[in-house]
Design a protein around this motif. Structure first.
Motif, PDB file in Angstrom:
ATOM      1  N   VAL A 195      73.212  27.711  61.725  1.00 55.26           N
ATOM      2  CA  VAL A 195      72.793  27.818  60.404  1.00 55.26           C
ATOM      3  C   VAL A 195      71.708  26.711  60.053  1.00 55.26           C
ATOM      4  N   PRO A 196      70.870  27.046  58.820  1.00 53.87           N
ATOM      5  CA  PRO A 196      69.786  26.186  58.571  1.00 53.87           C
ATOM      6  C   PRO A 196      70.248  24.826  58.437  1.00 53.87           C
ATOM      7  N   LEU A 197      69.581  23.492  58.732  1.00 52.09           N
ATOM      8  CA  LEU A 197      69.898  22.447  58.662  1.00 52.09           C
ATOM      9  C   LEU A 197      70.158  21.846  57.213  1.00 52.09           C
ATOM     10  N   ASP A 198      69.833  22.557  56.173  1.00 54.99           N
ATOM     11  CA  ASP A 198      70.169  22.213  54.692  1.00 54.99           C
ATOM     12  C   ASP A 198      71.229  23.136  54.343  1.00 54.99           C
ATOM     13  N   ALA A 199      71.703  23.933  55.133  1.00 53.91           N
ATOM     14  CA  ALA A 199      72.990  24.854  54.630  1.00 53.91           C
ATOM     15  C   ALA A 199      74.230  24.088  54.783  1.00 53.91           C
ATOM     16  N   VAL A 200      74.467  22.839  55.408  1.00 54.99           N
ATOM     17  CA  VAL A 200      75.627  22.256  55.574  1.00 54.99           C
ATOM     18  C   VAL A 200      75.090  20.769  54.935  1.00 54.99           C
ATOM     19  N   ARG A 201      75.850  20.137  54.126  1.00 55.47           N
ATOM     20  CA  ARG A 201      75.556  18.707  53.433  1.00 55.47           C
ATOM     21  C   ARG A 201      76.449  17.911  53.703  1.00 55.47           C
ATOM     22  N   VAL A 202      76.177  16.702  54.637  1.00 56.63           N
ATOM     23  CA  VAL A 202      77.144  15.658  54.886  1.00 56.63           C
ATOM     24  C   VAL A 202      77.023  14.222  54.333  1.00 56.63           C
ATOM     25  N   GLU A 203      77.820  14.002  53.460  1.00 54.05           N
ATOM     26  CA  GLU A 203      78.029  12.725  52.881  1.00 54.05           C
ATOM     27  C   GLU A 203      79.063  11.862  53.389  1.00 54.05           C
ATOM     28  N   VAL A 204      78.725  10.365  53.644  1.00 48.41           N
ATOM     29  CA  VAL A 204      79.693   9.698  54.209  1.00 48.41           C
ATOM     30  C   VAL A 204      79.783   8.514  53.375  1.00 48.41           C
ATOM     31  N   ARG A 205      81.053   7.809  52.848  1.00 45.82           N
ATOM     32  CA  ARG A 205      81.144   6.687  51.979  1.00 45.82           C
ATOM     33  C   ARG A 205      82.591   6.140  52.562  1.00 45.82           C
ATOM     34  N   ASP A 206      82.211   4.906  53.003  1.00 42.83           N
ATOM     35  CA  ASP A 206      83.507   4.136  53.729  1.00 42.83           C
ATOM     36  C   ASP A 206      84.257   4.761  54.741  1.00 42.83           C
ATOM     37  N   GLY A 207      83.454   5.432  55.618  1.00 44.07           N
ATOM     38  CA  GLY A 207      83.846   6.188  56.703  1.00 44.07           C
ATOM     39  C   GLY A 207      84.759   7.686  56.287  1.00 44.07           C
ATOM     40  N   VAL A 208      84.753   8.150  55.105  1.00 46.36           N
ATOM     41  CA  VAL A 208      85.161   9.208  54.567  1.00 46.36           C
ATOM     42  C   VAL A 208      83.983  10.387  54.488  1.00 46.36           C
ATOM     43  N   VAL A 209      84.179  11.255  55.274  1.00 50.77           N
ATOM     44  CA  VAL A 209      83.061  12.454  55.422  1.00 50.77           C
ATOM     45  C   VAL A 209      83.513  13.507  54.363  1.00 50.77           C
ATOM     46  N   ARG A 210      82.557  13.867  53.527  1.00 55.64           N
ATOM     47  CA  ARG A 210      82.558  15.001  52.749  1.00 55.64           C
ATOM     48  C   ARG A 210      81.618  16.207  53.032  1.00 55.64           C
ATOM     49  N   LEU A 211      81.814  17.198  53.533  1.00 53.67           N
ATOM     50  CA  LEU A 211      81.083  18.423  54.097  1.00 53.67           C
ATOM     51  C   LEU A 211      80.845  19.474  52.908  1.00 53.67           C
ATOM     52  N   THR A 212      79.838  19.807  52.609  1.00 57.28           N
ATOM     53  CA  THR A 212      79.889  20.932  51.493  1.00 57.28           C
ATOM     54  C   THR A 212      78.710  21.814  51.850  1.00 57.28           C
ATOM     55  N   GLY A 213      78.562  23.047  51.209  1.00 57.99           N
ATOM     56  CA  GLY A 213      77.504  24.295  51.598  1.00 57.99           C
ATOM     57  C   GLY A 213      78.126  25.188  52.251  1.00 57.99           C
ATOM     58  N   HIS A 214      77.543  25.979  53.113  1.00 56.83           N
ATOM     59  CA  HIS A 214      77.788  27.214  53.671  1.00 56.83           C
ATOM     60  C   HIS A 214      77.647  27.392  55.160  1.00 56.83           C
ATOM     61  N   VAL A 215      78.953  27.967  55.696  1.00 57.47           N
ATOM     62  CA  VAL A 215      78.735  28.559  57.103  1.00 57.47           C
ATOM     63  C   VAL A 215      78.775  29.983  57.222  1.00 57.47           C
ATOM     64  N   PRO A 216      78.301  30.615  58.498  1.00 56.93           N
ATOM     65  CA  PRO A 216      78.164  32.005  58.549  1.00 56.93           C
ATOM     66  C   PRO A 216      79.498  32.698  58.762  1.00 56.93           C
ATOM     67  N   ASP A 217      80.693  31.813  59.036  1.00 52.52           N
ATOM     68  CA  ASP A 217      81.859  32.378  59.076  1.00 52.52           C
ATOM     69  C   ASP A 217      83.087  31.414  58.582  1.00 52.52           C
ATOM     70  N   THR A 218      83.705  31.690  57.561  1.00 48.88           N
ATOM     71  CA  THR A 218      84.750  30.554  57.217  1.00 48.88           C
ATOM     72  C   THR A 218      85.720  30.469  58.403  1.00 48.88           C
ATOM     73  N   SER A 219      86.009  31.310  59.209  1.00 50.85           N
ATOM     74  CA  SER A 219      86.694  30.830  60.487  1.00 50.85           C
ATOM     75  C   SER A 219      86.173  29.377  60.996  1.00 50.85           C
ATOM     76  N   LEU A 220      84.897  29.108  60.775  1.00 47.93           N
ATOM     77  CA  LEU A 220      84.203  28.133  61.627  1.00 47.93           C
ATOM     78  C   LEU A 220      84.712  26.726  60.796  1.00 47.93           C
ATOM     79  N   VAL A 221      85.422  26.794  59.825  1.00 45.96           N
ATOM     80  CA  VAL A 221      85.658  25.539  58.857  1.00 45.96           C
ATOM     81  C   VAL A 221      86.637  24.663  59.518  1.00 45.96           C
ATOM     82  N   PRO A 222      87.855  25.105  60.052  1.00 45.96           N
ATOM     83  CA  PRO A 222      88.698  24.234  60.697  1.00 45.96           C
ATOM     84  C   PRO A 222      88.067  23.685  61.978  1.00 45.96           C
TER      85      PRO A 222
END
Length: 239
Positions: free
Chosen positions: A165-192
């Protein structure tokens, strides 16, 4: 150290207090107190670890001071009784020593500690020579990684390295070691898979995912049929 698994070599304490096999009981107690440790490795003449003396080993002497076990109990607890009578490190030590190599991952070291119920492990080279000590508190140092360092590894090693996926398709934010992933992937089966890979990154405390499937493409209107009457071919008559 980015893009690689942290190992015991990255966090271990290299200045180690150790005992010779002939160290006497009171010397051992005094040394533990001076260094503020609860266990020490015992070395042979070549610097190889041959055992470990812990506070539990030393306390056998106090435990059996006033006891008078019957014959059956004495047979069951023969090793504990022997330690109660011991006066040197070689007599007191638990052997074989539970050790790890410098290249052992922190996860593996934590599992060894849990399995053997110990708080620290001697770190030895392939020939058994002592190289350092790793403790529970050393293993926790990995959670001191900066949020920026963790986020950079996730973007480079997982988002860019594993997902088409394009680098800007998935956004990564980390605060105090807790990661939040937002954005889009080509297949929802990739999320797990993404969550599992991110959770395995050293220093990650938790992962929150809001990843979604691919963006929907706008529905294009079908070509409109022209309302103009097509020209008649030459020579055609009226209907």
């Amino acid at each position: 150290m980015q893009g690689a698994r942290y190992t015991v070599n990255d966090v271990m304490t290299r200045t180690v207090v150790a005992l010779a096999g002939g160290a006497m009981f009171k010397e051992i107690v005094r040394t533990m107190g001076e260094w503020g440790v609860s266990a020490m490795p015992v070395l042979d003449g070549d610097g190889r670890v041959i055992g470990v003396v812990s506070e539990a080993d030393l306390l056998r002497k106090e435990e059996f001071r006033d006891s008078d076990p019957d014959g059956r109990a004495e047979l069951r607890r023969l090793s504990e009784l022997a330690k109660a009578e011991a006066v040197t490190a070689e007599e007191l030590m638990s052997t074989p020593a539970v050790t790890v190599r410098p290249g052992t991952t922190l996860t593996q070291a934590a599992r060894v500690m849990a399995r053997h119920q110990v708080k620290r492990l001697p770190v030895v080279a392939d020939d058994g020579v002592l190289k350092g000590i790793v403790s529970r508190s050393d293993l926790l140092k990995i959670f001191l990684r900066s949020d920026e360092d963790i986020a950079d590894e996730i973007r480079r090693e997982i988002v860019a390295g594993r997902f088409p996926v394009p680098l800007d398709a998935v956004r990564v934010e980390v605060r105090d070691g807790v990661v939040r992933l937002t954005g889009h992937v080509p297949d929802t089966s990739l999320v797990p898979l993404a969550v599992r890979l991110v959770r395995s990154v050293e220093g990650v405390v938790d992962v929150h995912s809001a990843l979604a499937g691919p963006r929907r493409r706008p529905v294009l209107e079908p070509d409109l049929v022209s309302d103009r009457t097509p020209p008649r071919p030459p020579g055609a008559g009226a209907a």
